[in-house]
Scaffold this motif. Structure first.
Motif, PDB file in Angstrom:
ATOM      1  N   ASN A   7       0.972  -1.383   0.129  1.00  0.00           N
ATOM      2  CA  ASN A   7      -0.032   0.022   0.140  1.00  0.00           C
ATOM      3  C   ASN A   7       0.779   1.233  -0.031  1.00  0.00           C
ATOM      4  O   ASN A   7       0.323   2.446   0.547  1.00  0.00           O
ATOM      5  CB  ASN A   7      -1.039  -0.272   1.319  1.00  0.00           C
ATOM      6  CG  ASN A   7      -0.444  -0.111   2.563  1.00  0.00           C
ATOM      7  OD1 ASN A   7       0.751  -0.178   2.501  1.00  0.00           O
ATOM      8  ND2 ASN A   7      -0.924   0.191   3.516  1.00  0.00           N
ATOM      9  N   GLU A  10      -0.418   4.714  -1.681  1.00  0.00           N
ATOM     10  CA  GLU A  10      -1.427   5.320  -1.189  1.00  0.00           C
ATOM     11  C   GLU A  10      -0.813   6.474  -0.876  1.00  0.00           C
ATOM     12  O   GLU A  10       0.278   6.708  -0.398  1.00  0.00           O
ATOM     13  CB  GLU A  10      -1.966   4.720  -0.003  1.00  0.00           C
ATOM     14  CG  GLU A  10      -2.643   3.325  -0.047  1.00  0.00           C
ATOM     15  CD  GLU A  10      -2.952   2.728   1.222  1.00  0.00           C
ATOM     16  OE1 GLU A  10      -2.881   3.444   2.298  1.00  0.00           O
ATOM     17  OE2 GLU A  10      -3.474   1.560   1.535  1.00  0.00           O
ATOM     18  N   ARG A 121      -0.626   3.649   6.292  1.00  0.00           N
ATOM     19  CA  ARG A 121       0.289   3.054   5.364  1.00  0.00           C
ATOM     20  C   ARG A 121       1.466   2.088   5.835  1.00  0.00           C
ATOM     21  O   ARG A 121       2.202   2.611   6.803  1.00  0.00           O
ATOM     22  CB  ARG A 121       1.098   4.289   4.813  1.00  0.00           C
ATOM     23  CG  ARG A 121       1.013   3.875   2.980  1.00  0.00           C
ATOM     24  CD  ARG A 121       1.367   5.118   2.009  1.00  0.00           C
ATOM     25  NE  ARG A 121       2.868   5.031   2.182  1.00  0.00           N
ATOM     26  CZ  ARG A 121       3.206   5.692   1.132  1.00  0.00           C
ATOM     27  NH1 ARG A 121       2.701   6.806   0.397  1.00  0.00           N
ATOM     28  NH2 ARG A 121       4.810   5.964   0.934  1.00  0.00           N
TER      29      ARG A 121
END
Length: 337
Positions: A7, A10, A121
């Protein structure tokens, strides 16, 4: 539909940006300070701990810089070799370096522990977990060495209670008048912690005020020294009233040098930052306190520190030294444009 394995694409949240920004700026400062300490350390055991702390600070700076570069986020200015003179004479003794690392380590841990539940994150969360674990390891080394060298004052001992019990009277909250109970363990803990912090802060302020070139900054640092002294004495008095010991002063660990190893910008920002951390430390003490007199004392401390930090910020702004943290969009300004 395939799920994301990573991720890191992000966008950074405000919590991630804020904590990374503060951690980066703080560790550019510590890199300067610890690099100077390393030039003036003779004890091989203390030197090893300072080297470990400097290595950690440099890694933190580089790891955050990598995240910012990946996000096209402007690298904070922070502090650099321009803010430190490695050739300056010794300002503090070897012993002080251990107390300093404990003092600043506790402040750093307070940032990392708050960051971990707020960041979402994975790469940022993993970074703060690593940083917290590294700080815990470093503080363990510092405490062990303080004890080994005979520099550590342990928190006071109290008797083990004979049984578990409940509070039965409102007089438990007394502090100014009437039957005032003895301090409980959590009150003692935070009084001790704040004395320990203020003792290190006072010594650091003595050193900084000796070498500051700017008169306005020097007066600010001297004012901070007097505040640390008053707060330290007030907390110590509560322990002494119970015939409990308090941590020793560290004033004698400052040399007589008046040649500055640091820029006035660095010294002013450093003490503003650490006094800001006192707000959290005093608030923790107040939140776990049960006596009115101690609660009133912490409330006074919080007001003192709040006003002091604000005055420091005004000096920083006047000299063009205050780097602006990332902020939200000002919709009113956009509407005007």
């Amino acid at each position: 539909m395939k799920g994301k394995t990573k991720n890191t694409n992000e966008k950074l949240t405000s919590a991630e940006i804020g904590k990374l920004w503060a951690t980066y700026t703080g560790n550019t400062l510590f890199t300067c300070v610890l690099s100077y300490y390393l030039k003036h350390v003779e004890d091989k055991d203390i030197k090893k701990v300072v080297e470990n702390a400097l290595k950690l600070s440099r890694k933190i700076v580089e790891d955050i810089k990598a995240i910012f570069i990946k996000e096209n986020f402007p690298i904070p200015i922070g502090f650099s070799k321009e803010d430190v003179n490695l050739g300056a004479p010794r300002l503090f003794s070897d012993e002080f370096y251990l107390h300093y690392l404990k003092y600043t380590g506790k402040a750093g841990m307070s940032i990392y522990t708050i960051a971990i539940p707020l960041v979402v994150r994975k790469d940022v969360r993993d970074f703060f977990i690593f940083t917290l674990n590294s700080a815990v390891k470093l503080l363990t080394e510092v405490n062990d060495l303080l004890k080994e060298k005979g520099f550590l004052t342990k928190p006071p001992f109290i008797p083990v209670p004979k049984k578990a019990d409940f509070v039965k009277k409102q007089s438990y909250l007394n502090g100014f008048f009437g039957n005032v109970r003895s301090l409980h363990a959590l009150e003692i803990t935070h009084l001790y912690d704040n004395i320990e912090n203020d003792a290190t802060s006072k010594a650091l302020l003595i050193g900084f005020s000796q070498v500051s070139k700017n008169e306005e900054v020097r007066k600010f640092l001297l004012r901070g020294k007097e505040m640390a002294k008053k707060h330290l004495e007030a907390c110590s008095q509560h322990l002494h009233n119970e015939n409990l010991p308090s941590p020793a002063l560290l004033d004698d660990l400052v040399t007589t040098s008046t040649f500055s190893p640091f820029s006035d910008k660095l010294m002013l920002w450093h003490k503003m930052d650490m006094f800001s951390m006192k707000i959290r430390s005093y608030a923790n003490g107040a939140s776990l306190n049960g006596r009115r007199d101690i609660g009133a004392m912490y409330a006074k401390f919080l007001m003192d520190v709040g006003l002091y930090v604000e005055d420091g910020a005004n000096i920083m702004i006047d000299h063009g030294w205050m780097e602006q943290p990332p902020k939200a969009v000002d919709r009113k300004d956009l509407a005007k444009d």
